[in-house]
Motif scaffolding. Structure first.
Motif, PDB file in Angstrom:
ATOM      1  N   GLY A  31       0.780  -1.312  -0.121  1.00 32.47           N
ATOM      2  CA  GLY A  31       0.482   0.001   0.673  1.00 32.47           C
ATOM      3  C   GLY A  31       0.701   1.225  -0.349  1.00 32.47           C
ATOM      4  O   GLY A  31       0.769   2.283  -0.759  1.00 32.47           O
ATOM      5  N   LEU A 143      -5.080  -1.663  -3.476  1.00 32.27           N
ATOM      6  CA  LEU A 143      -3.503  -1.341  -2.992  1.00 32.27           C
ATOM      7  C   LEU A 143      -2.959  -0.294  -4.157  1.00 32.27           C
ATOM      8  O   LEU A 143      -1.882   0.294  -3.278  1.00 32.27           O
ATOM      9  N   ALA A 148      -5.287   5.325  -4.807  1.00 30.40           N
ATOM     10  CA  ALA A 148      -4.837   4.820  -3.162  1.00 30.40           C
ATOM     11  C   ALA A 148      -5.028   5.510  -1.808  1.00 30.40           C
ATOM     12  O   ALA A 148      -4.013   7.127  -2.503  1.00 30.40           O
ATOM     13  N   ARG A 149      -5.654   6.044  -0.964  1.00 27.82           N
ATOM     14  CA  ARG A 149      -5.669   6.680   0.282  1.00 27.82           C
ATOM     15  C   ARG A 149      -5.711   5.514   1.581  1.00 27.82           C
ATOM     16  O   ARG A 149      -5.783   5.088   1.535  1.00 27.82           O
ATOM     17  N   THR A 150      -4.734   6.864   1.890  1.00 25.81           N
ATOM     18  CA  THR A 150      -4.331   5.645   3.530  1.00 25.81           C
ATOM     19  C   THR A 150      -4.224   5.993   4.805  1.00 25.81           C
ATOM     20  O   THR A 150      -4.587   6.720   4.832  1.00 25.81           O
ATOM     21  N   THR A 162      -5.006  -0.141   9.275  1.00 21.43           N
ATOM     22  CA  THR A 162      -4.350   0.551   8.310  1.00 21.43           C
ATOM     23  C   THR A 162      -5.574   0.534   7.179  1.00 21.43           C
ATOM     24  O   THR A 162      -5.836  -0.787   6.905  1.00 21.43           O
ATOM     25  N   VAL A 164      -6.821   1.124   3.250  1.00 20.85           N
ATOM     26  CA  VAL A 164      -6.591   1.702   1.965  1.00 20.85           C
ATOM     27  C   VAL A 164      -7.748   1.956   1.174  1.00 20.85           C
ATOM     28  O   VAL A 164      -9.021   0.578   1.288  1.00 20.85           O
TER      29      VAL A 164
END
Length: 251
Positions: A31, A143, A148-150, A162, A164
């Protein structure tokens, strides 16, 4: 496992050959590593093309071969003369021929049953492998998505979570590390938070302390997620105080 070691796992991950703990650790790394994400995409595509190139039709079933063999067993001729009585040697030969035929029939039935059982086991294994492959591909798709934002959070007692999210894929993946097992008869349940309304997003594996969960359902308008402890099988709505609440990263 070090970051340098994680960079070497792209090939094994693309072939679904990593043990569970290494798969979860690599997906957490995936990720945040665009180089590994790109390599996984390329290796997965290559593996799919190679798989199609070497596909082959399986040999005929064992049962069919045994049934063909039965047709070659010679039947004893009848005794000469209408009223003739068979000799003791003829009777013994006849009995042995009958026993041989019966044994062949029994073997055919047994082998047929084994073949059916083996075929069912193989089908079940293929279906399980297909499900795992689809899951891994969907996780990797989230991922490695460009958008994609985490978001990460401390879940207490050393546990780390976590999430994603990818708006283009419309899915989210939750990655857990060092989570305590839920109480007996309980399970961690994930929820999408849509303006304060919680929508079930699936259950975590109660036996796993590290897990990568493709959250059930589309992302849609969800702006965050929550985790609660629920009875085994899950609940229609949260019944306990949240273990964690996490807002999705939007930028």
């Amino acid at each position: 496992m070090s970051t340098a070691e994680l960079h070497t796992l792209t090939g094994a991950y693309a072939l679904h050959a990593l043990p569970e703990d290494e798969r979860v650790a690599f997906e957490r790394h995936l990720g945040a590593c665009e180089a590994c994400a790109q390599e996984v995409r390329e290796l997965s595509a290559t593996a799919a093309r190679l798989g199609l190139a070497v596909s082959a039709t399986p040999p005929p079933a064992l049962r069919e071969r045994v049934l063909r063999k039965i047709t070659t067993v010679r039947q004893e001729p009848p005794p000469h003369g209408r009223g003739a009585r068979p000799t003791s040697s003829a009777r013994r030969a006849g009995r042995w021929s009958t026993y041989a035929l019966a044994a062949c029939v029994a073997a055919a039935a047994a082998f047929g049953g084994v073949a059916v059982w083996q075929n069912q086991v193989a089908q079940d294994a293929r279906q399980e492998t297909d499900r795992a492959q689809r899951h891994n591909e969907q996780v990797a798709r989230v991922l490695t998505a460009p958008d994609a934002r985490t978001t990460a959070a401390d879940l207490g007692d050393g546990a780390r979570g976590t999430v994603v999210v990818s708006r283009s894929v419309n899915k989210a993946v939750f990655l857990a590390s060092d989570m305590a097992h839920p109480p007996d008869g309980k399970v961690y349940q994930l929820w999408f938070d849509e303006g304060g309304t919680m929508r079930s997003a699936g259950l975590m594996n109660p036996a796993a302390t590290d897990d990568a969960v493709l959250m059930d359902g589309p992302l849609d308008r969800a702006s965050g997620m929550g985790i609660t402890v629920e009875p085994a099988g899950g609940s229609d709505r949260p019944t306990s105080a949240p273990v964690a609440l996490m807002e999705f990263e939007t930028a």
